[in-house]
Motif scaffolding. Sequence first.
Motif, mmCIF file in Angstrom:
data_model
loop_
_atom_site.group_PDB
_atom_site.id
_atom_site.type_symbol
_atom_site.label_atom_id
_atom_site.label_comp_id
_atom_site.label_asym_id
_atom_site.label_seq_id
_atom_site.Cartn_x
_atom_site.Cartn_y
_atom_site.Cartn_z
ATOM 1 N N TYR A 79 0.638 -1.240 -0.053
ATOM 2 C CA TYR A 79 0.160 -0.003 -0.062
ATOM 3 C C TYR A 79 0.939 1.252 -0.102
ATOM 4 O O TYR A 79 0.241 2.380 -0.177
ATOM 5 N N TYR A 80 2.181 1.199 0.372
ATOM 6 C CA TYR A 80 3.083 2.329 0.070
ATOM 7 C C TYR A 80 3.048 2.687 -1.283
ATOM 8 O O TYR A 80 3.249 1.953 -2.106
ATOM 9 N N ARG A 81 3.234 4.164 -1.325
ATOM 10 C CA ARG A 81 3.358 4.857 -2.577
ATOM 11 C C ARG A 81 4.806 4.393 -2.972
ATOM 12 O O ARG A 81 5.834 4.087 -2.315
ATOM 13 N N ARG A 82 5.011 4.345 -4.354
ATOM 14 C CA ARG A 82 6.262 3.579 -4.998
ATOM 15 C C ARG A 82 7.268 4.489 -4.473
ATOM 16 O O ARG A 82 8.521 4.014 -4.791
ATOM 17 N N ASP A 83 7.151 5.901 -4.262
ATOM 18 C CA ASP A 83 8.210 6.947 -4.147
ATOM 19 C C ASP A 83 9.065 6.667 -2.686
ATOM 20 O O ASP A 83 9.777 7.329 -2.367
ATOM 21 N N LYS A 84 7.996 5.962 -1.870
ATOM 22 C CA LYS A 84 8.717 5.813 -0.621
ATOM 23 C C LYS A 84 9.386 4.760 -0.517
ATOM 24 O O LYS A 84 9.066 3.601 -1.129
ATOM 25 N N GLN A 85 10.596 4.826 0.264
ATOM 26 C CA GLN A 85 11.808 3.744 0.352
ATOM 27 C C GLN A 85 11.521 2.988 1.419
ATOM 28 O O GLN A 85 11.920 3.692 2.644
ATOM 29 N N ILE A 86 11.191 1.977 1.546
ATOM 30 C CA ILE A 86 10.667 1.009 2.768
ATOM 31 C C ILE A 86 11.880 0.148 3.319
ATOM 32 O O ILE A 86 12.337 -0.630 2.551
ATOM 33 N N THR A 87 12.227 0.471 4.642
ATOM 34 C CA THR A 87 12.868 -0.484 5.370
ATOM 35 C C THR A 87 11.956 -1.392 6.488
ATOM 36 O O THR A 87 11.501 -0.453 7.394
ATOM 37 N N GLY A 88 11.989 -2.310 6.402
ATOM 38 C CA GLY A 88 11.049 -3.248 7.517
ATOM 39 C C GLY A 88 11.962 -4.101 8.373
ATOM 40 O O GLY A 88 12.841 -4.713 7.979
ATOM 41 N N ILE A 89 11.545 -4.070 9.935
ATOM 42 C CA ILE A 89 12.220 -4.845 10.683
ATOM 43 C C ILE A 89 11.329 -5.498 11.449
ATOM 44 O O ILE A 89 10.043 -5.126 11.719
ATOM 45 N N ASP A 90 11.479 -6.608 12.076
ATOM 46 C CA ASP A 90 10.751 -7.485 13.032
ATOM 47 C C ASP A 90 11.590 -8.299 13.873
ATOM 48 O O ASP A 90 12.785 -8.584 13.323
ATOM 49 N N LEU A 91 11.061 -8.754 14.788
ATOM 50 C CA LEU A 91 11.946 -9.697 15.845
ATOM 51 C C LEU A 91 11.738 -11.192 15.304
ATOM 52 O O LEU A 91 12.485 -11.963 15.849
ATOM 53 N N SER A 92 10.645 -11.457 14.359
ATOM 54 C CA SER A 92 10.478 -12.622 14.061
ATOM 55 C C SER A 92 11.065 -13.080 12.786
ATOM 56 O O SER A 92 10.514 -12.425 11.723
ATOM 57 N N GLU A 93 11.957 -14.141 12.732
ATOM 58 C CA GLU A 93 12.312 -14.194 11.210
ATOM 59 C C GLU A 93 11.188 -15.076 10.437
ATOM 60 O O GLU A 93 11.201 -14.995 9.182
ATOM 61 N N ASP A 94 10.589 -15.904 11.427
ATOM 62 C CA ASP A 94 9.601 -16.600 10.578
ATOM 63 C C ASP A 94 8.533 -15.935 9.994
ATOM 64 O O ASP A 94 8.049 -16.107 8.797
ATOM 65 N N MET A 95 8.136 -14.539 10.526
ATOM 66 C CA MET A 95 7.473 -13.733 9.773
ATOM 67 C C MET A 95 7.862 -13.039 8.664
ATOM 68 O O MET A 95 7.506 -12.712 7.599
ATOM 69 N N LEU A 96 9.389 -12.538 8.820
ATOM 70 C CA LEU A 96 10.192 -11.919 7.961
ATOM 71 C C LEU A 96 10.344 -12.871 6.464
ATOM 72 O O LEU A 96 10.317 -12.252 5.206
ATOM 73 N N GLU A 97 10.259 -14.138 6.743
ATOM 74 C CA GLU A 97 10.485 -15.128 5.636
ATOM 75 C C GLU A 97 9.294 -14.815 4.670
ATOM 76 O O GLU A 97 9.394 -14.653 3.583
ATOM 77 N N ARG A 98 8.171 -14.709 5.184
ATOM 78 C CA ARG A 98 6.835 -14.671 4.550
ATOM 79 C C ARG A 98 6.794 -13.172 3.870
ATOM 80 O O ARG A 98 6.168 -13.039 2.916
ATOM 81 N N ALA A 99 7.368 -12.132 4.657
ATOM 82 C CA ALA A 99 7.419 -10.916 4.068
ATOM 83 C C ALA A 99 8.113 -10.798 2.766
ATOM 84 O O ALA A 99 7.934 -10.111 1.859
ATOM 85 N N ARG A 100 9.492 -11.275 2.902
ATOM 86 C CA ARG A 100 10.149 -11.393 1.909
ATOM 87 C C ARG A 100 9.499 -12.225 0.645
ATOM 88 O O ARG A 100 9.419 -11.757 -0.548
ATOM 89 N N GLY A 101 8.712 -13.217 0.708
ATOM 90 C CA GLY A 101 8.036 -13.748 -0.297
ATOM 91 C C GLY A 101 7.028 -13.000 -0.920
ATOM 92 O O GLY A 101 6.700 -12.958 -2.007
ATOM 93 N N ARG A 102 6.496 -12.168 -0.058
ATOM 94 C CA ARG A 102 5.317 -11.345 -0.557
ATOM 95 C C ARG A 102 6.001 -10.039 -1.334
ATOM 96 O O ARG A 102 5.424 -9.736 -2.451
ATOM 97 N N VAL A 103 6.915 -9.487 -0.915
ATOM 98 C CA VAL A 103 8.053 -8.523 -1.829
ATOM 99 C C VAL A 103 8.242 -9.299 -3.129
ATOM 100 O O VAL A 103 8.002 -8.416 -4.214
ATOM 101 N N SER A 104 8.743 -10.370 -3.363
ATOM 102 C CA SER A 104 9.422 -11.140 -4.304
ATOM 103 C C SER A 104 7.729 -11.278 -5.273
ATOM 104 O O SER A 104 8.161 -11.021 -6.553
ATOM 105 N N LYS A 105 6.817 -11.708 -4.760
ATOM 106 C CA LYS A 105 5.831 -12.076 -5.729
ATOM 107 C C LYS A 105 5.112 -10.791 -6.133
ATOM 108 O O LYS A 105 4.592 -10.971 -7.443
#
Length: 236
Positions: A79-105
């Motif tokens: 949902y972020y505008r494409r001119d926004k440069q996003i860095t995301g952090i989380d304490l859960s690597e399990d959650m981050l793995e799914r986030a990386r899959g979403r970004v790739s897809k």
Amino acid sequence: MSDVLRDATTEKVVEIPSPRSALDADAVKVAYRRWAAVYDALFGGVSALARKRAVEAVNALPGQKVLEVGVGTGLALPYYRRDKQITGIDLSEDMLERARGRVSKLHLSNVNALLEMDAEETKFPDASFDIAVAMFVASVVPHPRRLLSELKRVVKPGGHILFVNHFLATGGVRLAVERGMARASRSLGWHPDFAIEGLLPPEDLARAVIRPVPPAGLFTLVTLDRLDDASESLVA
């Protein structure tokens, strides 16, 4: 039990409201390892409008460099505008793995990095971001005031800090329910009995823009301007 801080100007001990059940990083990791596979289905729907409202607020603000704290499975990233440069952090690597899959897809080329990191003690230099938005994190971290201090450190003076979160009701049936649910905090991975005063000291609470968001005002969007360092010292 409440945390206490000493006010440097008055030498008074100030009590900070805190939830009844303490969480630590290990408890959070265990909880979200369990929730990762079903998080989107169980919580994605009820939190969707609040996430979208938070991103809409970020999109309307000046500045390109955005830190999303508690990025989780990446539900907010599209949902972020494409001119926004996003860095995301989380304490859960399990959650981050799914986030990386979403970004790739979804080919989200404006997502610069998704990092496993403690929100209370990040590895970023001072003034690294124009905006920081913490999504459903304030009631998860062990020390919410440390989270606020860390976000003030990594956001540039003149920037903005946003929180979207569930905060403890002030009365009625919902308050009783949230107090009852507090016993399950470690299993849930968050504090149902978390009061906004546990995050924002009085001076920040007085100047923050606070808006209830759907559904039924269950969540709250808080926007706080990052003052320059001299002004922050005066209100601290």
